[in-house]
Motif scaffolding. Sequence first.
Motif, PDB file in Angstrom:
ATOM      1  N   ILE A  61       8.980  -1.195 -15.452  1.00  0.00           N
ATOM      2  CA  ILE A  61       8.166  -0.260 -14.684  1.00  0.00           C
ATOM      3  C   ILE A  61       6.885  -0.979 -14.312  1.00  0.00           C
ATOM      4  CG2 ILE A  61       6.737   1.839 -14.885  1.00  0.00           C
ATOM      5  CD1 ILE A  61       8.997   3.014 -16.578  1.00  0.00           C
ATOM      6  N   PRO A 231      13.741   5.673 -17.654  1.00  0.00           N
ATOM      7  CA  PRO A 231      12.562   5.281 -16.868  1.00  0.00           C
ATOM      8  C   PRO A 231      11.882   6.478 -16.201  1.00  0.00           C
ATOM      9  CG  PRO A 231      14.425   3.855 -16.355  1.00  0.00           C
ATOM     10  CD  PRO A 231      14.951   4.933 -17.242  1.00  0.00           C
ATOM     11  N   SER A 266       9.681   2.445 -11.051  1.00  0.00           N
ATOM     12  CA  SER A 266      10.648   1.682 -11.841  1.00  0.00           C
ATOM     13  C   SER A 266      11.317   0.681 -10.915  1.00  0.00           C
ATOM     14  CB  SER A 266      11.695   2.616 -12.438  1.00  0.00           C
ATOM     15  OG  SER A 266      12.511   3.131 -11.423  1.00  0.00           O
TER      16      SER A 266
END
Lengths: 412, 246
Positions: A61, A231, A266
Amino acid sequence: MRLHDLSTTALRGVTRNRSRALLTMLGIIIGVGAVVLMTSVGKSMESVILGQISALGPKTIALWPGKNGPEMGAATLNPDFDSIKLSDVEALKRLRTVSNIAPGIFIEGKTTYGTEETDTRVMGASPEAYTNQVVTIAEGRLHDAQDEFDGRFVAVLGPDTARDLFYNQSPIGKRISIGNHKYTVIGVLEPVGTQFFQNADERVVIPFETARIVSGRTYVDMVSMQSTEDPADAIDDIQWLLRRRHKIVPPATGASTDNDDFLVRSSAQAQEILSTVSISLTVFITMIAAISLVVGGIGIMNIMLVAVTERTREIGLRKALGAQGRDILLQFLIEAVTLTFLGGLVGLIGGLGVNALIVAIATRFLERYIFAVNPIAIVAALLMAAGTGLAFGIYPARKASRLNPIEALRYE
Amino acid sequence: MTSSKTTPLIETIGLNKSYVNDEVETPVLHDINLSISSGEFVAIMGPSGSGKSTLMHILGFLDVPTSGHYNFKGASTEEKSEDELARIRSASVSFVFQSFNLLPRTSVFDNVMLPLLYNSATRVSERKDRVMKAIESVGLTDRATYLSNQLSGGQQQRVAIARALVTTPEIIFADEPTGNLDSTSGTHVMEILQNLHRSGHTIILVTHEQMTAEHAERIIRLHDGHVISDDRAFTRRIAKRGGQIK
């Protein structure tokens, strides 16, 4: 009239005037060639872009200052360039859903060794960044937590920078200058090729702490990290945390990120966005190429009209011998479709040939550039070529089929 | 063939034809009453503008009368669509034109084959035999692979006759078949037509030349769209005088 007889007759019509047939086909050849080439290049580029991102791993990320992140130009042009403070980075470290927090600061100034100098981007980053960005060492070592803790003046070079400054000598242990400070080279990275249209092999990495001291900054230019689970949950947490810390209230209408002074993404999202961009670019270019098909189709119609006029007596004769309107219509229609389909086939081979040439050249510069063809585009291009023949052949063919046999026979 | 004994092959009753150009009606044929039986060799004769070509086009299903009746083999042919007329042409009639009208740069064989492509009654396996037989009957077997433009005018017209024969039509229309030929070639072409007549073909010859018309056994003269004479006894009279048809 039997289909076989029709196609033989039509094919004879095409081959009767070969050079004219070839010139007529040229528009279609170029059109189909361009469509095939553009879609193939697009697909190859897509694989390049996607390959780079997938090398980052799906759990990576990235966080940038400013609502638009790095896509809208240099960080310094961003009005919110200083929105992510060092205290924000410390707060991020307390989130359960992310780990491996690696803040980064870009350092201005030339990198020199003796009389050699380069304009490479120098990034101060904590050692966690090496994991997030999946880089490996070729020579020497990466900087570690101790270098970070001490704020040592050490540097890790990308392979291109190492070559630019040191040619074939080993840079390990040599002292280089970045801005007003001297750094000892401790490692050289493995080549990774181009990332996001920038040569990642040209970078210089120094400890984050060192960069922070040298620049005197209280804010960072980016933060990379890993999500520990989903994520999407990590992104939610980061957004919640930073909005609370920056006293941001998401707007009642519009996107919840509209009031943000940061951007978090992400690698999966970035991949999605880039592939969307690449696909729409391919579609756009292909549409331009398809215009050439239309132009080619008009050429076909033109020449078919000429052929109908030239062969008026032949049409009259065929009708006198018993040809029905439909027989004449199909004869000229098949002739037009044959022209465009053959043109399409030649264009296809030409397009693939040029593509192979581009691949041969591009693979020297772009590591992940591969030979890719879009089978759907090939089928579509051929169908479009044949469809062009149908669409633009129907008018001349109808004209031919409606000729009065007596008048046609008398035509001089 | 049984019906042709009782009913004529061609019968027109009060047939009229006029063309309309810019709302001006130009009459071409007036009240044509004809009866032609199977196996006849008829010449339609007249000066240019007499309407003989128009009559041939109507009898050959290339055109339709404005009024009156045209019965073919006893059946009315009025109100046929263009495609129906094309089917009748394909099955029952064929044409030999003044200017040959062969496909250029195309072999003799393929030129003769052409009507068979539109004739659904002919099987593909029969085609070659029929084409070669037709070419043989005009004496051009050794020229079958020649391109049409490699032949003399007389030879080209013989190819056109072979093309007219290949579908074994009920009537062969010959429109000034000797008009573009020298006299030797013209005589040869007329001999072929006479031989075809003797072997049972119905031939309708359109010409403005007396000499050519005299090859026929019946001469229908047209003038300004009217039939002015229909002389069936013509050949008999010549034969009585002991004359030869040249």
